[in-house]
Design an enzyme around this catalytic site. Sequence first.
Site, PDB file in Angstrom:
ATOM      1  N   GLY A   1      -5.139   5.269  -8.433  1.00 13.95           N
ATOM      2  CA  GLY A   1      -4.933   4.705  -7.533  1.00 13.95           C
ATOM      3  C   GLY A   1      -5.866   3.444  -6.897  1.00 13.95           C
ATOM      4  O   GLY A   1      -6.936   3.413  -7.416  1.00 13.95           O
TER       5      GLY A   1
ATOM      6  N   ARG B   1      -0.952   4.973 -13.772  1.00 16.71           N
ATOM      7  CA  ARG B   1      -1.109   6.384 -13.911  1.00 16.71           C
ATOM      8  C   ARG B   1      -1.213   6.952 -15.069  1.00 16.71           C
ATOM      9  O   ARG B   1      -1.205   8.121 -15.501  1.00 16.71           O
ATOM     10  CB  ARG B   1      -0.529   7.097 -12.772  1.00 16.71           C
ATOM     11  CG  ARG B   1      -1.160   6.644 -11.273  1.00 16.71           C
ATOM     12  CD  ARG B   1      -0.638   7.782 -10.259  1.00 16.71           C
ATOM     13  NE  ARG B   1      -0.907   7.139  -8.951  1.00 16.71           N
ATOM     14  CZ  ARG B   1      -2.271   7.562  -8.330  1.00 16.71           C
ATOM     15  NH1 ARG B   1      -3.066   8.340  -8.948  1.00 16.71           N
ATOM     16  NH2 ARG B   1      -2.665   7.049  -7.199  1.00 16.71           N
TER      17      ARG B   1
ATOM     18  N   ASP C   1     -10.803  11.475 -14.099  1.00 22.53           N
ATOM     19  CA  ASP C   1      -9.997  11.699 -15.361  1.00 22.53           C
ATOM     20  C   ASP C   1      -9.873  10.694 -16.111  1.00 22.53           C
ATOM     21  O   ASP C   1     -10.268  10.586 -17.531  1.00 22.53           O
ATOM     22  CB  ASP C   1      -8.473  12.091 -14.849  1.00 22.53           C
ATOM     23  CG  ASP C   1      -8.035  13.512 -14.592  1.00 22.53           C
ATOM     24  OD1 ASP C   1      -9.018  14.333 -14.767  1.00 22.53           O
ATOM     25  OD2 ASP C   1      -7.072  13.602 -13.882  1.00 22.53           O
TER      26      ASP C   1
ATOM     27  N   LYS D   1     -14.484   4.718 -10.015  1.00 20.35           N
ATOM     28  CA  LYS D   1     -13.770   4.204  -8.968  1.00 20.35           C
ATOM     29  C   LYS D   1     -12.958   5.263  -8.249  1.00 20.35           C
ATOM     30  O   LYS D   1     -12.634   6.264  -8.968  1.00 20.35           O
ATOM     31  CB  LYS D   1     -12.574   3.402  -9.466  1.00 20.35           C
ATOM     32  CG  LYS D   1     -11.417   2.864  -8.463  1.00 20.35           C
ATOM     33  CD  LYS D   1     -10.224   3.263  -8.924  1.00 20.35           C
ATOM     34  CE  LYS D   1      -9.597   4.732  -9.229  1.00 20.35           C
ATOM     35  NZ  LYS D   1      -8.203   4.801  -9.537  1.00 20.35           N
ATOM     36  N   THR D   2     -13.068   5.449  -6.912  1.00 20.55           N
ATOM     37  CA  THR D   2     -12.110   6.086  -6.095  1.00 20.55           C
ATOM     38  C   THR D   2     -12.517   6.270  -4.692  1.00 20.55           C
ATOM     39  O   THR D   2     -13.439   6.391  -4.519  1.00 20.55           O
ATOM     40  CB  THR D   2     -11.826   7.771  -6.666  1.00 20.55           C
ATOM     41  OG1 THR D   2     -11.008   8.347  -5.901  1.00 20.55           O
ATOM     42  CG2 THR D   2     -13.401   8.423  -6.803  1.00 20.55           C
TER      43      THR D   2
ATOM     44  N   ASP E   1     -11.554   8.429  -2.810  1.00 18.05           N
ATOM     45  CA  ASP E   1     -11.570   9.874  -2.496  1.00 18.05           C
ATOM     46  C   ASP E   1     -13.069  10.578  -2.444  1.00 18.05           C
ATOM     47  O   ASP E   1     -13.397  11.455  -1.790  1.00 18.05           O
ATOM     48  CB  ASP E   1     -10.901  10.738  -3.379  1.00 18.05           C
ATOM     49  CG  ASP E   1      -9.476  10.522  -3.289  1.00 18.05           C
ATOM     50  OD1 ASP E   1      -8.949   9.936  -2.481  1.00 18.05           O
ATOM     51  OD2 ASP E   1      -8.684  10.858  -4.347  1.00 18.05           O
TER      52      ASP E   1
ATOM     53  N   LYS F   1      -4.449  11.577  28.108  1.00 14.89           N
ATOM     54  CA  LYS F   1      -3.425  12.372  28.213  1.00 14.89           C
ATOM     55  C   LYS F   1      -2.670  12.828  26.754  1.00 14.89           C
ATOM     56  O   LYS F   1      -1.778  13.414  26.695  1.00 14.89           O
ATOM     57  CB  LYS F   1      -2.262  11.586  28.882  1.00 14.89           C
ATOM     58  CG  LYS F   1      -1.649  10.345  28.504  1.00 14.89           C
ATOM     59  CD  LYS F   1      -0.677   9.965  29.319  1.00 14.89           C
ATOM     60  CE  LYS F   1      -0.212   8.634  29.024  1.00 14.89           C
ATOM     61  NZ  LYS F   1       0.706   7.965  30.064  1.00 14.89           N
TER      62      LYS F   1
ATOM     63  N   MET G   1      -6.476  10.566   3.830  1.00 13.88           N
ATOM     64  CA  MET G   1      -5.960  10.875   2.486  1.00 13.88           C
ATOM     65  C   MET G   1      -7.224  11.838   1.819  1.00 13.88           C
ATOM     66  O   MET G   1      -8.251  11.844   2.380  1.00 13.88           O
ATOM     67  CB  MET G   1      -6.122   9.629   1.754  1.00 13.88           C
ATOM     68  CG  MET G   1      -4.706   9.033   1.274  1.00 13.88           C
ATOM     69  SD  MET G   1      -4.858   7.937   0.252  1.00 13.88           S
ATOM     70  CE  MET G   1      -2.983   7.308  -0.011  1.00 13.88           C
TER      71      MET G   1
ATOM     72  N   ARG H   1      -6.664  14.779  -1.301  1.00 12.42           N
ATOM     73  CA  ARG H   1      -6.142  15.962  -1.410  1.00 12.42           C
ATOM     74  C   ARG H   1      -6.799  17.099  -2.058  1.00 12.42           C
ATOM     75  O   ARG H   1      -6.739  18.327  -1.843  1.00 12.42           O
ATOM     76  CB  ARG H   1      -4.883  15.632  -2.709  1.00 12.42           C
ATOM     77  CG  ARG H   1      -3.730  17.111  -2.751  1.00 12.42           C
ATOM     78  CD  ARG H   1      -2.473  16.553  -3.372  1.00 12.42           C
ATOM     79  NE  ARG H   1      -1.808  15.842  -2.453  1.00 12.42           N
ATOM     80  CZ  ARG H   1      -1.306  16.296  -1.342  1.00 12.42           C
ATOM     81  NH1 ARG H   1      -1.388  17.217  -0.844  1.00 12.42           N
ATOM     82  NH2 ARG H   1      -0.705  15.207  -0.400  1.00 12.42           N
TER      83      ARG H   1
ATOM     84  N   GLU I   1      -5.671  15.480   4.166  1.00 11.46           N
ATOM     85  CA  GLU I   1      -4.289  15.801   3.504  1.00 11.46           C
ATOM     86  C   GLU I   1      -3.974  16.890   2.885  1.00 11.46           C
ATOM     87  O   GLU I   1      -3.012  17.545   3.215  1.00 11.46           O
ATOM     88  CB  GLU I   1      -3.978  14.310   2.671  1.00 11.46           C
ATOM     89  CG  GLU I   1      -3.022  14.562   2.120  1.00 11.46           C
ATOM     90  CD  GLU I   1      -2.891  13.124   0.910  1.00 11.46           C
ATOM     91  OE1 GLU I   1      -4.128  12.876   0.421  1.00 11.46           O
ATOM     92  OE2 GLU I   1      -1.982  12.754   0.633  1.00 11.46           O
TER      93      GLU I   1
ATOM     94  N   TYR J   1      -2.689   4.587   2.805  1.00 11.61           N
ATOM     95  CA  TYR J   1      -2.408   3.399   2.316  1.00 11.61           C
ATOM     96  C   TYR J   1      -3.025   2.165   3.216  1.00 11.61           C
ATOM     97  O   TYR J   1      -3.164   1.050   2.870  1.00 11.61           O
ATOM     98  CB  TYR J   1      -0.869   3.149   2.175  1.00 11.61           C
ATOM     99  CG  TYR J   1      -0.289   4.104   1.422  1.00 11.61           C
ATOM    100  CD1 TYR J   1      -0.251   4.236   0.056  1.00 11.61           C
ATOM    101  CD2 TYR J   1       0.305   5.247   2.106  1.00 11.61           C
ATOM    102  CE1 TYR J   1       0.282   5.087  -0.871  1.00 11.61           C
ATOM    103  CE2 TYR J   1       0.837   6.388   1.394  1.00 11.61           C
ATOM    104  CZ  TYR J   1       0.838   6.002   0.038  1.00 11.61           C
ATOM    105  OH  TYR J   1       1.466   7.123  -0.689  1.00 11.61           O
TER     106      TYR J   1
END
Lengths: 552, 552
Positions: free
Chosen positions: A81, A145, A176, A202-203, A205, A242, A250, A252, A311, A426
Amino acid sequence: MKLSSLQLARYQYQPKLPGMLRNGISEICVKVGEPTQSVADQEKIQALFPNTYGKNEITFQKGANTSEAKKQVVGVILSGGQAPGGHNVICGLYDALKATNKENILYGFKGGPSGLLEDSYVIFDDAYINSYRNTGGFDIIGSGRTKLETEEQFAVVAEVCKKHGITAIVIIGGDDSNTNAAVLAEYFAAHNTGVQVIGCPKTIDGDLKNEDIECSFGFDTATKTYAEIVGNIERDANSAKKYWHFVKVMGRSASHVALETALQTQPNICLIGEEVAAKKMSLAQITDYIADSVAARAAKGWNFGVAIIPEGIVEFVPEFSVLIAEINELLAGNKADAFNALPTWEDKYAFIKAGLTEASMAVFEILPQAIQQQLFLERDPHGNVQVSLIESEKLFSAMVKENLAARKKAGTYNGKFSPLHHFLGYEGRCAFPSNFDADYCYSLGYNAFMLIQYGFNGYLSKVSNLSKPAEEWVAGGMPITKMMNIERRHGHDKPVIRKALVELDGKPFKFFESKREEWAVETCYVYPGAIQYFGPAEVCDLTTRTLALEKA
Amino acid sequence: MKLSSLQLARYQYQPKLPGMLRNGISEICVKVGEPTQSVADQEKIQALFPNTYGKNEITFQKGANTSEAKKQVVGVILSGGQAPGGHNVICGLYDALKATNKENILYGFKGGPSGLLEDSYVIFDDAYINSYRNTGGFDIIGSGRTKLETEEQFAVVAEVCKKHGITAIVIIGGDDSNTNAAVLAEYFAAHNTGVQVIGCPKTIDGDLKNEDIECSFGFDTATKTYAEIVGNIERDANSAKKYWHFVKVMGRSASHVALETALQTQPNICLIGEEVAAKKMSLAQITDYIADSVAARAAKGWNFGVAIIPEGIVEFVPEFSVLIAEINELLAGNKADAFNALPTWEDKYAFIKAGLTEASMAVFEILPQAIQQQLFLERDPHGNVQVSLIESEKLFSAMVKENLAARKKAGTYNGKFSPLHHFLGYEGRCAFPSNFDADYCYSLGYNAFMLIQYGFNGYLSKVSNLSKPAEEWVAGGMPITKMMNIERRHGHDKPVIRKALVELDGKPFKFFESKREEWAVETCYVYPGAIQYFGPAEVCDLTTRTLALEKA
């Protein structure tokens, strides 16, 4: 081609390198540190990585460059990603490579690891690189991926490398991909290919983090972008007074993004998946927790609020996982045919009731009907429930609504509850990298080349001391095997980099925990605003609250 | 209270005033322009506004201040939806008021017009004002949607003004609020209350725009925020290369926001409600138009794209409006009971088929089932279809999916179509105002006080020449009646400010029209990035593409 004025301005930004890399290529030498051991399962990991295990940690320092003069032909891939700053890793890599020797060549393999397998590439030159400096996205060469993990694939990669005379591969990816980078490095070493492999963390997350990796790149920019939007939504909530906004973010498998966004914006509610799992919280408990905040605020006349929902949250709820497993079992194979043949939802409901355990049926019954139907009607080709399709922000707002209706009947709540829903994902993965990510990524790439030039293989490009100004950052390399342990994956023992979950005894969560009761009831919103690139350092250059707290 | 570093930095920003307001209060004098006429229905408007009609346009210029020395007590309200910069209108108003006379007082009535009716207020002081300078949101005093339009309400307002010795009211709102400001001004004049009314043009929708108002405030910041996010999504689409993003943007009655966002980001598709209405486009035509782009891009191997959909688009589709009217009729009153009693969707469907005209049934049949059910199952307390609940971005992506399936069967399309959906609205209404909106709003407020000080009533605070640097802006006032015409509203003739729709022969649309065929098929994305407050002027200070094109 039309370019935005910001993009043009960002081309001019000169990323900051760690102090020891600022003296020019000829003044960078290696300081060898201690030999390393993997974080766990040392014997097993060593057996799997006989050629690359146990190497020394290294750092760079100022001093005469003693590396071998050798033409370098490097290939780079982006894996998985998007994360802001990926382009800068490549720019830093390119600049160090060309500064070392103008004859050196950088290949970019297109569309992720598959580009390496299919020999689909570009050769970078100045003009190409210059049009991607300090920009977001992975559009420079695309990503993908495909996983590089089999011997057959490695053999193909070795062939491609041989064809182009490639001396090293840089893999920019998550846990991974870096695990696979280590396996590829070992393969290359075992087969005497002479090709080195260097990984970059990288990520967005934030779950690729450990003793050696203070943070993965992209996390800073992505969470700042989400925090900008959440802050805007908070200010809107506090102006209109209101709506309750349920904002899914994001993430998971870990809730770092939710936690960091909450630390920046101080919403009324933020759920943390790791806590839900650790405390074995039920859907009803979580719902009650949110409804308590809604009711307490309503009692003050504040029928508005903001809740951040990770998420993947429902997958952390133990009773929900059991329910999903039972549903999958109930409709496995041709058992689904009988179910599908039932004409009405009422008939189907009776079928479900007869098939689930009492405990799971109790969970099923508290779900809103739309979610109930989704669980049974939208299944993947294997007949499994598609948990990832469950809109957890809508699930919880619907359950809170029912909970509040019950409180109203009981006379314990007398407010209005109008929920609105958002999903942020995104929106942040391809933002222009913050100054931090621009600097960090450029440094990772520059540093990756120095590791190549000094002949290291199976190393991760490591830049640390990141909560300090870039001048004080420390550049070096760490054997990837050092971060590995053995985990059970798909029924097999596998050497992997351990995924970093939110630690419930870590400082970021502890800080959040100490504040959240106040945040739930009071209005303590903080409005971070848009990422700034040109202003005062305290606005532009600070990285995440998570890192600041971890290093405090 | 914790504040973000950006908020602290923005407190220090000194908004730029138009040149003629930069010499200090003592050096601002009035230049009287021409008497005015309403844009249409002059006799009717004049008859309705005998005391405030036909006044002269005025501008301010450098010169000795000749206004009467008089203690001013001013009340201000924020009306309707949030727009970035509202706080700065109040700050500018406060600064001019206090600079004129330290004894002057500014009341902020809370929660919108209802605060004025309920006499709920704060009195501003330096500390209060300073904590809102250059910030987003309307949280300074809140806003509300109560309409000030009846004589009874006006009498209450007059009482409240009398109680506090209020000499003028500033109403910050959209077209309806400014219409009502004019009516209130006339009431005050007719009743010799001595209270003046000044309006300020607010709305992110961009539909309060005419010969005199070059743009309403907030439009610049909101569209820049949406463009930031759309640009990020475009970059993600162009990196991942596997999703079509359908992005709905706010704007129910006009498509200015969609158009401006498209001009900034150059997506593959942008629908414009006014065009759909003018060309009487059908759902099938619109769907075909989008599917053509998807197919053409797929033929190049690009199974990704970005489409911008204005929130209110379906209401512009003539056949859809007819369908809605028929459904409302079909289920009016107790006719709904028979429908609701039908046990299955199939039974309900047969009932619908029997009740709709053939033409409307044809439209109904092409809708995805989820939308079909929504139209019949989710109705408001009067039994009417809730058109505003229809998720037009999902409607079109579902219809495009079906359209593409048919093309695939016919052998004219062989791509993959994975849609993702976004809605951008609340994300932009409370952003920190751009430098443009910070300057413009501060100037509107400062200028509003000068209009009060010089005794004007029923005027709109007018700042023009906005496509130029602030130094060249022109400050002054325009009688609100000048912008009015008579329109039929709820069965009555009413004097109103004409709502500005996107003009299909205007330069912004024409430019878009000239480019969109290329954008649909090629990848011409522009990535504006986050709003910048501190950088180079070309990055930070330019306003919208819409205004640039209109003034080109």
